[in-house]
Design a protein around this motif. Structure first.
Motif, PDB file in Angstrom:
ATOM      1  N   ASN A  65       4.879  -1.695  11.916  1.00 52.77           N
ATOM      2  CA  ASN A  65       3.981  -1.116  12.915  1.00 52.77           C
ATOM      3  C   ASN A  65       2.534  -1.224  12.431  1.00 52.77           C
ATOM      4  OD1 ASN A  65       3.355   1.183  11.250  1.00 52.77           O
ATOM      5  ND2 ASN A  65       5.264   2.148  11.928  1.00 52.77           N
ATOM      6  N   GLU A  66       1.612  -0.849  13.276  1.00 51.35           N
ATOM      7  CA  GLU A  66       0.191  -0.997  12.933  1.00 51.35           C
ATOM      8  C   GLU A  66      -0.203  -0.157  11.726  1.00 51.35           C
ATOM      9  OE1 GLU A  66      -1.936  -3.316  14.027  1.00 51.35           O
ATOM     10  OE2 GLU A  66      -0.155  -4.042  15.085  1.00 51.35           O
ATOM     11  N   ALA A  67       0.335   1.039  11.616  1.00 51.65           N
ATOM     12  CA  ALA A  67       0.011   1.895  10.469  1.00 51.65           C
ATOM     13  C   ALA A  67       0.489   1.255   9.166  1.00 51.65           C
ATOM     14  CB  ALA A  67       0.629   3.276  10.646  1.00 51.65           C
ATOM     15  N   GLN A  68       1.681   0.682   9.173  1.00 53.59           N
ATOM     16  CA  GLN A  68       2.202   0.009   7.982  1.00 53.59           C
ATOM     17  C   GLN A  68       1.341  -1.196   7.615  1.00 53.59           C
ATOM     18  OE1 GLN A  68       6.074  -0.551   9.783  1.00 53.59           O
ATOM     19  NE2 GLN A  68       7.059   0.652   8.160  1.00 53.59           N
ATOM     20  N   GLU A 114      -2.766  -3.773   4.171  1.00 59.52           N
ATOM     21  CA  GLU A 114      -4.045  -4.481   3.997  1.00 59.52           C
ATOM     22  C   GLU A 114      -4.994  -3.687   3.109  1.00 59.52           C
ATOM     23  OE1 GLU A 114      -4.836  -7.617   4.749  1.00 59.52           O
ATOM     24  OE2 GLU A 114      -2.765  -7.785   5.425  1.00 59.52           O
ATOM     25  N   GLN A 115      -4.992  -2.364   3.246  1.00 58.24           N
ATOM     26  CA  GLN A 115      -5.875  -1.532   2.421  1.00 58.24           C
ATOM     27  C   GLN A 115      -5.437  -1.510   0.965  1.00 58.24           C
ATOM     28  OE1 GLN A 115      -5.687   2.189   4.538  1.00 58.24           O
ATOM     29  NE2 GLN A 115      -7.381   1.651   5.897  1.00 58.24           N
ATOM     30  N   LYS A 158      -3.606  -3.953  -0.493  1.00 58.19           N
ATOM     31  CA  LYS A 158      -3.338  -5.307  -0.954  1.00 58.19           C
ATOM     32  C   LYS A 158      -3.986  -5.627  -2.306  1.00 58.19           C
ATOM     33  CE  LYS A 158      -2.580  -9.265   1.759  1.00 58.19           C
ATOM     34  NZ  LYS A 158      -3.058 -10.132   2.814  1.00 58.19           N
ATOM     35  N   PRO A 159      -5.246  -5.258  -2.535  1.00 60.05           N
ATOM     36  CA  PRO A 159      -5.841  -5.603  -3.839  1.00 60.05           C
ATOM     37  C   PRO A 159      -5.108  -4.977  -5.027  1.00 60.05           C
ATOM     38  CG  PRO A 159      -7.538  -4.957  -2.281  1.00 60.05           C
ATOM     39  CD  PRO A 159      -6.203  -4.671  -1.641  1.00 60.05           C
ATOM     40  N   ALA A 160      -4.399  -3.881  -4.809  1.00 60.27           N
ATOM     41  CA  ALA A 160      -3.690  -3.211  -5.899  1.00 60.27           C
ATOM     42  C   ALA A 160      -2.366  -3.891  -6.239  1.00 60.27           C
ATOM     43  CB  ALA A 160      -3.438  -1.745  -5.530  1.00 60.27           C
ATOM     44  N   HIS A 161      -1.909  -4.786  -5.373  1.00 62.39           N
ATOM     45  CA  HIS A 161      -0.602  -5.434  -5.603  1.00 62.39           C
ATOM     46  C   HIS A 161      -0.797  -6.557  -6.565  1.00 62.39           C
ATOM     47  CE1 HIS A 161       0.503  -3.740  -1.426  1.00 62.39           C
ATOM     48  NE2 HIS A 161       0.732  -2.865  -2.363  1.00 62.39           N
ATOM     49  N   MET A 180       7.834   0.094   0.769  1.00 58.27           N
ATOM     50  CA  MET A 180       7.868   0.089  -0.693  1.00 58.27           C
ATOM     51  C   MET A 180       6.546  -0.442  -1.256  1.00 58.27           C
ATOM     52  SD  MET A 180      11.780  -1.233  -1.318  1.00 58.27           S
ATOM     53  CE  MET A 180      11.571  -1.334  -3.089  1.00 58.27           C
ATOM     54  N   MET A 181       6.041  -1.509  -0.667  1.00 59.19           N
ATOM     55  CA  MET A 181       4.766  -2.068  -1.137  1.00 59.19           C
ATOM     56  C   MET A 181       3.644  -1.055  -0.956  1.00 59.19           C
ATOM     57  SD  MET A 181       5.120  -5.085  -2.447  1.00 59.19           S
ATOM     58  CE  MET A 181       3.471  -5.733  -2.444  1.00 59.19           C
ATOM     59  N   ASN A 182       3.628  -0.385   0.172  1.00 61.82           N
ATOM     60  CA  ASN A 182       2.562   0.578   0.441  1.00 61.82           C
ATOM     61  C   ASN A 182       2.623   1.789  -0.491  1.00 61.82           C
ATOM     62  OD1 ASN A 182       1.464  -0.995   2.468  1.00 61.82           O
ATOM     63  ND2 ASN A 182       2.525   0.070   4.108  1.00 61.82           N
TER      64      ASN A 182
END
Length: 98
Positions: free
Chosen positions: A84-87, A92-93, A95-98, A32-34
């Motif tokens: 998982n690593e993709a999530q 992390e990519q 994160k600044p948008a959250h 959901m965050m992603n």
């Protein structure tokens, strides 16, 4: 539309959103965050803030129980999976948008 009707419709939409999230235990918060920039925890934080703004004393655990429909630790034990690593990378990519 009058204010009372608008508030009732917003409340109904919120209840439906919470019910939907309770049904979709397969959807992880990180997903959901992603995808949307918020998750169940965000929603419970907003609920807690709204309660406080209304003069009600509500702690984080109580707000999370409203959203999760059970204690948060119980939900995590039953339904949360390891990211998982993709999530993790997507999180992390974004994160600044959250």
């Amino acid at each position: 539309m009058d204010e009372k009707t608008r508030t009732e419709l917003e409340a109904a939409a919120f209840r439906r959103l919470v019910a939907h999230l309770r049904e979709r235990t397969d959807v992880q918060n990180i997903d959901m965050m992603n995808l949307a920039g918020f998750c169940r925890n965000c929603l419970s934080n907003w609920y807690q803030e709204a309660a406080r703004d209304s003069g009600l004393d509500m702690d984080k655990a109580d707000a999370r129980q409203v959203v999760y429909g059970m204690p948060y630790d119980e939900w995590k034990e039953r339904y949360q999976t390891e990211a998982n690593e993709a999530q993790k990378t997507a999180f992390e990519q974004n994160k600044p948008a959250h």
